[in-house]
Motif scaffolding. Structure first.
Motif: not given
Ligand code: TYM
Length: 328
Positions: A117-137
């Motif tokens: 059982a692999v969560s969909a979140g494990l696949l979409t983890y990198p766009p969340l990490m990209a958001a972390d970074i990009l939100l702050y310039g």
């Protein structure tokens, strides 16, 4: 003066790998830069977490950031789920990510291979990490070697978004230390030291007692030639221990090799255990003061407020760029 962002998952107590590869470098950046340090609890839930433990680990990680020298007057320290813009922009960036590029991420492959059982979140983890970074310039992301691929994807997503919608995101660069970017397991020097390793002897936790540290180093695998010499190819286990020794003591690898010339691994390992325990001692002392104080909650409340203020501005720009805003 640059904008700096980094995050650590509260998925267990940090190892000296996390410390030497990432956290240790954060404190030096605070004086001259605008720094954001995050407890990425939404990343942690991409694999199952027990709710009480997740809550505790999140606070414990925040206390470790502070104990290692993060100064809340200089840096913004906060918990990811307390700044909703991360999940909001994360979703928007998922919509500009391709499944194929996410499936190619080595961390996804490592964490999903052989699991039923692999969560969909494990696949979409990198766009969340990209958001972390990009939100702050963010301009600079200090991380260990294993996050390089995620930062490259962040750059690709930012570039794609800027081209398709509007040029709003700053291109971030990874800053990876020259030494210590990949601290290896004490039990298998071909594998990265990881806080989720099932063998507790494979890693040293930042909160391990001195005796435990000394025991774990004594049990660390070595080789049979008995010479303390740095040779990554032929002596990966000793080379890893030498790297740890050098980073904890501030001595060069050559000096340490000279210190142990003609002496066996026994002395080297016993003294390395002491050196690590001594490095962690002041951090652990400060940690124990913080974890029971109300100061920690106040710092995190203020951190969330500051992060929300900054992140909501970039979120609004991204929404406008994509046509998600009604009024303009
Ligand atoms: P995480 O929580 O696995 O690790 C936190 C930091 O520690 C570094 N690291 C190591 N460095 C050297 N040797 C090791 N054995 C070792 N193990 C871990 C990692 O490279 C990292 O810098 N995806 C990230 C968390 C994250 C993030 C972000 C980081 C989420 N959003 C935005 C930077 C910016 C992760 O899982 O790190």
């Amino acid at each position: 003066m640059s904008v700096i962002f980094s995050g650590i998952q509260p998925s267990g107590t940090l190892t000296i790998g996390n410390y030497l590869g990432a956290m240790k470098h954060f404190t030096h950046l605070q004086d001259d830069n605008e720094c954001y340090f995050c407890v990425v609890n939404q990343h942690a839930i991409t694999v199952p977490q027990e709710k009480k433990a997740l809550k505790q680990n999140s606070k414990s990680l925040a206390a470790l950031y502070l104990a290692s020298g993060i100064d809340p007057d200089k840096s913004t320290l906060f918990i990811q789920s307390e700044v909703p813009a991360h999940a909001q922009l994360g979703w928007m960036l998922q919509c500009v990510s391709y499944i194929g590029e996410l499936e190619r991420m080595t961390q996804f492959k490592d964490k999903s291979t052989g699991k039923d059982a692999v969560s969909a979140g494990l696949l979409t983890y990198p766009p969340l990490m990209a958001a972390d970074i990009l939100l702050y310039g963010t301009e600079v992301v200090p991380v260990g070697d294993d996050q390089k691929q995620h930062i490259e994807l962040t750059r690709n997503l930012a570039e794609r978004f800027n081209r398709k919608f509007n040029d709003i995101f700053v291109m971030p660069d990874a800053r990876i230390p020259k030494v210590g970017a990949r601290i290896m397991s004490l039990q298998d020097p071909t594998r990265k030291m990881s806080k989720s390793d099932s063998n507790q002897n494979a890693y040293i936790s930042m909160l391990d007692e001195p005796n435990t540290i000394i025991k774990k180093v004594k049990r660390a695998v070595t080789d049979s030639d008995g010479v303390v010499r740095f040779d990554k190819e032929n002596k990966p286990a000793i080379s890893n221990l030498l790297t740890i020794y050098s980073l904890c003591s501030g001595k060069s690898v050559e000096d340490i090799e000279a210190m142990y010339e003609g002496r066996g691994y026994g002395d080297f390992k016993a003294e390395l255990g002491e050196v690590i325990a001594e490095t962690l001692r002041p951090i652990q002392e400060r940690y124990h003061e913080l974890i029971t104080s109300s100061e920690l909650d106040d710092i995190l409340d203020l951190g969330a407020e500051k992060a929300n203020r900054k992140a909501s501005k970039m979120l609004a720009k991204a929404e406008r760029a994509m046509g998600l805003e009604r009024k303009r």
